[in-house]
Design an enzyme around this catalytic site. Structure first.
Site, PDB file in Angstrom:
ATOM      1  N   ALA A  64     -19.573  21.007  16.001  1.00 38.64           N
ATOM      2  CA  ALA A  64     -19.919  22.348  15.535  1.00 38.64           C
ATOM      3  C   ALA A  64     -19.268  22.600  14.174  1.00 38.64           C
ATOM      4  CB  ALA A  64     -19.445  23.383  16.542  1.00 38.64           C
ATOM      5  N   GLY A 107     -19.996  18.899  19.721  1.00 34.86           N
ATOM      6  CA  GLY A 107     -21.386  19.289  19.914  1.00 34.86           C
ATOM      7  C   GLY A 107     -22.351  18.171  19.606  1.00 34.86           C
ATOM      8  N   GLU A 110     -22.461  16.136  22.718  1.00 34.06           N
ATOM      9  CA  GLU A 110     -23.232  16.906  23.702  1.00 34.06           C
ATOM     10  C   GLU A 110     -24.725  16.864  23.368  1.00 34.06           C
ATOM     11  OE1 GLU A 110     -20.138  20.350  25.149  1.00 34.06           O
ATOM     12  OE2 GLU A 110     -20.807  20.406  23.068  1.00 34.06           O
ATOM     13  N   GLU A 130     -12.592  18.636  21.312  1.00 39.10           N
ATOM     14  CA  GLU A 130     -12.355  20.081  21.299  1.00 39.10           C
ATOM     15  C   GLU A 130     -10.915  20.459  21.642  1.00 39.10           C
ATOM     16  OE1 GLU A 130     -16.796  19.666  22.102  1.00 39.10           O
ATOM     17  OE2 GLU A 130     -14.971  18.613  22.658  1.00 39.10           O
TER      18      GLU A 130
END
Length: 256
Positions: A64, A107, A110, A130
């Site tokens: 992200a 992300g 993911e 994270e």
């Protein structure tokens, strides 16, 4: 300026390429909006049989965009409604192949795990870092990773935040196959064409049943499989496929 490129490669294959190289394809709000729009439209496009998702030859997606998150409050994050973005990918009925080169972090990892097949270049790295910035995965990282590789491998990645190599990812079941560095997109596109040449309704049903049945009790999942299997006998492609096999000729699948 667009942050996602869409190319129609013919034969029912579409390639989506994340195009934000200056930020290592960090998933900005704009990129998420574009991807949502693309996946929503592709889901309704009867001419599309397989989708390939790439980040180019250098990096898949480095997570992200933290600059848009550093000072956010819980209500800010809730209002962003990121589940809408991930839902558009999860609900894509066509097979989705991720072509991963370089980093697939946070992300980005993911995002890759939303694919049905992951083709990785030898230099690819997968991770959920994270924890290193005081948070945890929030878009399926704790759930999809455990389902893909098991508790103990997943917990090591999640609790240390350390990435794994493509070879390690393949060994633990996170990657479908590894190709020479720089060849992930080409190989993924070739694989997509081979799948696109097969009956698209059968491909969609296979994806639907695999995903829907994964968290069902075995008896319920087998019932779902059996019903989908029987339903495909009402398709023209089933008749064509079996006739072609018996007549020793190449089938011509129409998606009907």
């Amino acid at each position: 300026m667009s942050e996602v490129r869409l190319e129609r490669g013919g034969e029912g294959v579409v390639v989506l390429t994340l195009d934000r190289p200056e930020a290592r394809n960090a998933l900005s709000p704009g990129m998420r909006e574009e991807l949502t729009a693309h996946f929503t439209a592709l889901a309704q496009d009867a001419d599309v049989r397989v989708v390939v998702l790439s980040g180019g030859t250098k990096v898949f997606a480095a997570g992200a965009d933290l600059r848009t998150m550093a000072e956010a409050s819980p209500s800010d994050m809730m209002r962003r409604g990121s589940e809408r973005f991930w839902g558009s990918i999860r609900n894509l009925p066509q097979p989705l192949i991720a072509a991963v080169e370089g980093w697939a972090l946070g992300g980005g990892c993911e995002l890759a795990m939303h694919a049905d097949i992951i083709v990785a270049g030898e230099g690819a790295r997968f991770g959920q870092p994270e924890i290193k910035v005081g948070i945890m995965p929030g878009s399926g990282g704790t759930q999809r990773l455990v389902r893909a590789v098991g508790k103990f491998k997943a917990m090591r990645m999640l609790l240390t935040g350390e990435p794994v190599t493509a070879a390690a990812a393949e060994a633990m079941g996170l990657v479908s196959e590894i190709v020479p560095e720089g060849e992930a997109l080409g190989h993924a596109t070739e694989l997509a064409r081979s799948i696109a040449a097969l009956p698209p309704l059968a491909a969609r049903k296979i994806k639907e049943v695999v995903l829907a049945g994964a968290d069902q009790p075995l008896d319920a999942a087998l019932l779902m499989e059996r019903q989908a299997f029987q339903l495909l006998f009402d398709t023209a492609d089933q008749k064509e496929g079996m006739a072609a096999f018996l007549e020793k000729r190449k089938p011509d699948f129409k998606g009907r």
